[in-house]
Design a protein around this motif. Structure first.
Motif, mmCIF file in Angstrom:
data_model
loop_
_atom_site.group_PDB
_atom_site.id
_atom_site.type_symbol
_atom_site.label_atom_id
_atom_site.label_comp_id
_atom_site.label_asym_id
_atom_site.label_seq_id
_atom_site.Cartn_x
_atom_site.Cartn_y
_atom_site.Cartn_z
ATOM 1 N N GLU A 502 1.096 -1.318 -0.013
ATOM 2 C CA GLU A 502 -0.121 -0.053 -0.030
ATOM 3 C C GLU A 502 0.866 1.431 0.029
ATOM 4 O OE1 GLU A 502 -2.981 0.283 3.068
ATOM 5 O OE2 GLU A 502 -3.435 -1.563 2.932
ATOM 6 N N PHE A 503 0.581 2.763 -0.761
ATOM 7 C CA PHE A 503 0.540 3.924 -0.634
ATOM 8 C C PHE A 503 -0.003 4.557 -1.442
ATOM 9 C CE2 PHE A 503 2.071 4.504 -5.376
ATOM 10 C CZ PHE A 503 2.242 3.902 -5.754
ATOM 11 N N GLY A 504 -0.042 5.395 -1.310
ATOM 12 C CA GLY A 504 -0.583 6.805 -1.457
ATOM 13 C C GLY A 504 -1.057 7.451 -0.747
ATOM 14 N N GLY A 505 -2.202 8.966 -1.236
ATOM 15 C CA GLY A 505 -2.542 9.606 -0.613
ATOM 16 C C GLY A 505 -4.045 10.565 -1.264
ATOM 17 N N GLU A 506 -4.829 11.371 -0.711
ATOM 18 C CA GLU A 506 -6.342 11.637 -0.673
ATOM 19 C C GLU A 506 -6.579 12.447 -1.771
ATOM 20 O OE1 GLU A 506 -9.079 10.377 1.767
ATOM 21 O OE2 GLU A 506 -8.391 9.495 3.240
ATOM 22 N N ALA A 507 -7.535 12.432 -2.703
ATOM 23 C CA ALA A 507 -7.463 13.711 -4.096
ATOM 24 C C ALA A 507 -8.630 13.763 -4.661
ATOM 25 C CB ALA A 507 -6.527 13.467 -5.206
ATOM 26 N N LEU A 508 -9.877 14.841 -4.136
ATOM 27 C CA LEU A 508 -10.808 14.214 -4.825
ATOM 28 C C LEU A 508 -10.829 14.237 -6.566
ATOM 29 C CD1 LEU A 508 -13.155 17.361 -3.033
ATOM 30 C CD2 LEU A 508 -13.291 14.552 -3.584
ATOM 31 N N TYR A 509 -11.030 13.402 -7.119
ATOM 32 C CA TYR A 509 -11.959 14.168 -8.926
ATOM 33 C C TYR A 509 -11.728 15.671 -8.890
ATOM 34 C CZ TYR A 509 -11.999 14.197 -13.324
ATOM 35 O OH TYR A 509 -12.047 14.098 -14.837
ATOM 36 N N GLY A 510 -10.936 16.712 -10.138
ATOM 37 C CA GLY A 510 -11.066 17.414 -10.620
ATOM 38 C C GLY A 510 -10.922 18.833 -9.750
ATOM 39 N N LYS A 511 -9.941 18.109 -8.387
ATOM 40 C CA LYS A 511 -9.990 19.328 -7.485
ATOM 41 C C LYS A 511 -8.808 19.773 -7.666
ATOM 42 C CE LYS A 511 -10.736 21.840 -3.694
ATOM 43 N NZ LYS A 511 -9.031 21.978 -3.858
ATOM 44 N N HIS A 512 -8.149 21.264 -8.154
ATOM 45 C CA HIS A 512 -6.743 21.364 -8.428
ATOM 46 C C HIS A 512 -6.186 22.059 -7.154
ATOM 47 C CE1 HIS A 512 -6.026 19.275 -12.208
ATOM 48 N NE2 HIS A 512 -7.737 19.959 -12.511
ATOM 49 N N GLY A 578 -16.104 6.624 -11.965
ATOM 50 C CA GLY A 578 -15.608 6.377 -12.198
ATOM 51 C C GLY A 578 -14.617 7.186 -12.887
ATOM 52 N N GLN A 579 -13.989 8.357 -13.117
ATOM 53 C CA GLN A 579 -12.415 9.302 -13.448
ATOM 54 C C GLN A 579 -11.326 9.108 -13.128
ATOM 55 O OE1 GLN A 579 -15.987 11.509 -11.734
ATOM 56 N NE2 GLN A 579 -16.390 12.505 -12.593
ATOM 57 N N ARG A 580 -10.720 8.920 -13.908
ATOM 58 C CA ARG A 580 -9.682 8.762 -13.753
ATOM 59 C C ARG A 580 -8.622 9.921 -13.291
ATOM 60 N NH1 ARG A 580 -8.469 4.920 -19.264
ATOM 61 N NH2 ARG A 580 -9.715 3.032 -17.488
ATOM 62 N N LYS A 581 -7.946 9.770 -12.153
ATOM 63 C CA LYS A 581 -6.877 11.385 -11.288
ATOM 64 C C LYS A 581 -5.653 11.397 -12.233
ATOM 65 C CE LYS A 581 -9.459 10.133 -7.304
ATOM 66 N NZ LYS A 581 -9.581 9.889 -6.094
ATOM 67 N N LYS A 582 -5.250 12.717 -12.203
ATOM 68 C CA LYS A 582 -4.346 12.361 -12.481
ATOM 69 C C LYS A 582 -2.771 10.980 -11.901
ATOM 70 C CE LYS A 582 -2.909 17.271 -13.157
ATOM 71 N NZ LYS A 582 -1.663 18.653 -11.984
ATOM 72 N N ALA A 583 -2.989 10.798 -10.994
ATOM 73 C CA ALA A 583 -2.219 9.710 -10.285
ATOM 74 C C ALA A 583 -2.080 8.274 -11.112
ATOM 75 C CB ALA A 583 -2.429 9.694 -9.281
ATOM 76 N N TRP A 584 -3.474 7.641 -11.367
ATOM 77 C CA TRP A 584 -3.526 7.186 -12.545
ATOM 78 C C TRP A 584 -2.997 6.504 -13.692
ATOM 79 C CZ3 TRP A 584 -5.278 4.741 -16.771
ATOM 80 C CH2 TRP A 584 -5.750 3.980 -17.232
ATOM 81 N N TYR A 585 -2.629 7.842 -14.358
ATOM 82 C CA TYR A 585 -1.692 8.244 -15.672
ATOM 83 C C TYR A 585 0.035 6.951 -15.212
ATOM 84 C CZ TYR A 585 -6.466 9.512 -17.796
ATOM 85 O OH TYR A 585 -7.001 9.194 -18.415
ATOM 86 N N ILE A 586 -0.215 8.218 -14.359
ATOM 87 C CA ILE A 586 1.540 8.047 -13.429
ATOM 88 C C ILE A 586 2.006 6.655 -13.342
ATOM 89 C CG2 ILE A 586 2.848 8.687 -11.725
ATOM 90 C CD1 ILE A 586 1.491 10.920 -11.161
ATOM 91 N N MET A 587 1.011 5.974 -12.745
ATOM 92 C CA MET A 587 0.708 4.544 -12.270
ATOM 93 C C MET A 587 0.941 3.574 -13.824
ATOM 94 S SD MET A 587 1.600 3.806 -9.374
ATOM 95 C CE MET A 587 2.262 1.694 -9.626
ATOM 96 N N ARG A 588 0.204 3.923 -14.448
ATOM 97 C CA ARG A 588 -0.434 3.122 -15.655
ATOM 98 C C ARG A 588 0.830 3.759 -16.603
ATOM 99 N NH1 ARG A 588 -3.191 5.486 -20.445
ATOM 100 N NH2 ARG A 588 -1.170 6.946 -19.785
ATOM 101 N N ASP A 589 1.784 4.453 -16.679
ATOM 102 C CA ASP A 589 2.690 4.880 -17.208
ATOM 103 C C ASP A 589 4.374 3.364 -16.479
ATOM 104 O OD1 ASP A 589 1.932 6.637 -18.818
ATOM 105 O OD2 ASP A 589 2.650 7.809 -18.222
ATOM 106 N N TYR A 590 4.184 3.750 -15.395
ATOM 107 C CA TYR A 590 5.040 2.891 -14.640
ATOM 108 C C TYR A 590 5.339 1.798 -14.351
ATOM 109 C CZ TYR A 590 7.466 1.102 -10.136
ATOM 110 O OH TYR A 590 8.012 0.425 -9.645
#
Ligand code: GCB
Length: 598
Positions: A502-512, A578-590
């Motif tokens: 486990e690792f991670g942190g909280e984020a609301l989708y669409g919140k910058h 079901g919306q992908r957050k920025k971190a989803w793409y980072i993990m996908r690339d990794y």
């Protein structure tokens, strides 16, 4: 003398009740047998004050004359879908913890000459089952199956089945009083009426040898402990048609040489049709074959070292705010994991339904399965230990033929203590009693930064019993960085494979917001946290896999910030919608890089 007699009678009654209550040994692969689903609309009674048992709700009585009345009725009242949790079916039940009675009629036309079993995929959390007004079994544990034979008591027409379900948290339960998810109550998985012949194939365990790629090991147990019975095992695509003979325990075993076997792997999840036939019983299965072992700090799948590109999800459909229970639900959860590039799922934090497990295998995911030993467990309590042992055995019994299952997880985040050690050793032994081939692991949150050595370290002797050590570490979230991620050197469990579970942190989708401020709850903060953690992972020499927490935002009354929308854990890489957050793409690339072997 009188007293002794009374005591004897009491003992006899207690032992009779005890044996009635005993959950019976599970039929393996129920979906490969003759069955009728008892799903659908069931009558329901919400019993907040626990009056139902006293009122004998399970007798489903109706007034027979003008003097009788009963203050309950399934007819004309609430109905609930089975399978499904009860909390998501009515707004009033959203946070309900207590008793709900379920009742329905059913016919059992297949009774003639066959043995019939009622099989519950899962009832959360405690249940008592009554058939035609008599209690026939009980079970504790919200995520594993149980069954009861009803051959001698079932009628061909108009049976009344009642299930008393209670999801109240208690200190001796598993999980116990508080945990980070919403533990939906109800009959959450399929209810089946399974019919088998008088002497039936009770169990089978068929798999490739742990290390040798040309040896299939098969074990089949009949319901009768009788020697000399023949059992045929056939895998047509491999040209296998073998007759096995039972020993005095009714168990038949064989080691079969195979040629040209295509081993199962996440990239090529090949499954073979397997049929087991006895004198008058027959079951079919799809089984995959693979080798899996640990050597030094590496995990080998089919003799190749593998990096575990894992992710976790709860058994929850966040859009629906309810438990996942169907193949369609499994498809939704697993497709998102596939798109992320995962080759493994850590099924958090409990055994999930068979649709998920079987589809995961078909889609090419390795699996980690665990029971909900999640912090706060009363390790000193013998009854809890016995309960956990039974639960873990039910999990292993159900899924031991799934070649996708690579790990049995025996605990999540437990603090070091002698009773904890004994408890976990017992958990491991319970797995080994049934299956000595899977890798045993557990997740710990005990890694600390040592200011003297400037290394991340952990001190817990229990890791010596594990094949792989798994670490939950929330750098950048629960723990601030003591140095920059590129300087974060790990010296944890050297000599063994290490997995970041486990690792991670909280984020609301669409919140910058500010990527430096945790309470910005922003995708930007979460994205930076992922980049930092991926940088740190480069400095974990024995790292053999990662599992971000978590794929989807999930409901949890463990936290209640209005920003999170109330009872939500927002560590998802994907929002509840079901919306992908920025971190989803980072993990996908990794994961794409890892897949390409970088
Ligand atoms: C953990 C737990 C997991 C929680 C997570 C969190 O360490 O294992 O169940 O949900 O942290 O979000 O805090």
């Amino acid at each position: 003398m009188k007293r002794r007699k009374l005591l004897l009678i009491c003992l006899l009654i207690a032992s009779a009740l005890g044996s009635k209550m005993q959950a019976q040994e599970l039929l393996s692969n129920v979906y490969g047998r003759d069955f009728q689903l008892l799903n659908g609309k069931w009558g329901a009674i919400v019993d907040l004050y626990d009056q139902g048992r006293k009122m004998q709700v399970y007798k489903n009585r109706k007034p027979q004359d003008n003097k009788q009345f009963y203050e309950y009725s399934f007819d004309g009242g609430l109905t609930l879908n089975v399978p499904s949790d009860f909390n998501s079916q009515m707004p009033e039940l959203k946070f309900y913890e207590g008793t709900v009675w379920y009742g329905r009629h059913f016919d059992a036309p297949q009774a003639n000459g066959k043995r019939l079993f009622l099989y519950f995929g899962a009832v959360s959390y405690r249940s008592r089952v009554y058939l035609n007004g008599e209690e026939i079994t009980s079970h504790e544990g919200g995520f594993t199956p149980f069954q009861v034979e009803i051959t001698d008591i079932v009628k061909e027409k108009d049976n009344f089945l009642t299930v008393e379900v209670n999801n109240t948290r208690t200190t001796d339960a598993i999980p116990a009083m508080s945990f980070d998810w919403w533990n939906y109550g109800g009959i959450t998985r399929d209810v089946m009426l399974v019919s088998v012949p008088q002497t039936y194939i009770k169990d089978h365990f068929i798999q490739l040898d742990k290390t040798q790629s040309n040896l299939i090991r098969a074990k089949v147990s009949m319901s009768e402990a009788k020697p000399g019975m023949s059992v045929q095992l056939s895998i047509p695509e491999l040209g296998i048609q073998q007759t096995l003979t039972t020993d005095a325990n009714g168990t038949a075993q064989a080691t079969i040489k195979v040629k040209k076997l295509q081993r199962w792997s996440p990239d090529a999840p090949k499954l073979y049709d397997v049929t087991i036939t006895s004198n008058n019983d027959r079951i079919t299965e799809k089984i995959g074959f693979r080798n899996l072992y640990v050597k030094g700090e590496d995990i080998y799948l089919n003799d190749q070292p593998i990096f575990l590109r894992s992710v976790s999800f709860h058994e929850e459909i966040p859009q629906r705010r309810g438990r996942a229970f169907s193949e369609a639900d499994a498809t939704m959860l697993l497709s998102e994991a596939k798109d992320l590039g995962a080759n493994m799922i850590r099924l958090a934090h409990y055994p999930q339904n068979e649709y998920t497990v079987r589809l995961a295998e078909k889609m090419g995911f390795l699996l980690w399965e665990e029971i909900p030993i999640w912090q706060g467990i009363d390790f000193k309590n013998d009854a809890t230990r016995e309960k956990a042992g039974r639960m873990i055995k039910e999990m292993v019994m159900r899924d031991k033929n799934r070649c996708s299952v690579a790990f049995w997880g025996i605990a999540n985040e437990t603090a070091t203590s002698a009773p904890r050690n004994e408890f976990l050793k017992h958990m491991k032994q319970c797995c080994l009693d049934i299956d000595s081939t899977r890798l045993i692991t557990a997740a710990f949150d005990l890694v600390r930064f040592n200011r003297e050595s400037q290394n991340f370290e952990m001190n817990d002797s229990i890791i010596s019993i594990l094949d792989m050590v798994a670490i939950n570490k929330y750098m950048g979230w629960y723990h601030d960085w003591p140095l920059t991620p590129d300087k974060a050197i790990w010296n944890v469990a050297p000599g063994k494979p290490l997995f970041i579970s486990e690792f991670g942190g909280e984020a609301l989708y669409g919140k910058h917001g500010d990527a430096e401020v945790k309470s910005s709850w922003s995708e930007d903060y979460q994205a930076q946290l992922y980049l930092d953690n991926l940088e740190m992972f480069k400095h974990i020499p024995n790292l053999r896999g990662t599992s971000p927490w978590i794929l989807f935002d999930f409901r949890s009354p463990f936290r209640f910030h209005p920003y999170q929308g109330g009872e939500w854990n927002r560590k998802g890489l994907v929002s509840d919608q079901g919306q992908r957050k920025k971190a989803w793409y980072i993990m996908r690339d990794y994961y794409n890089e890892k897949k390409a072997g970088k």
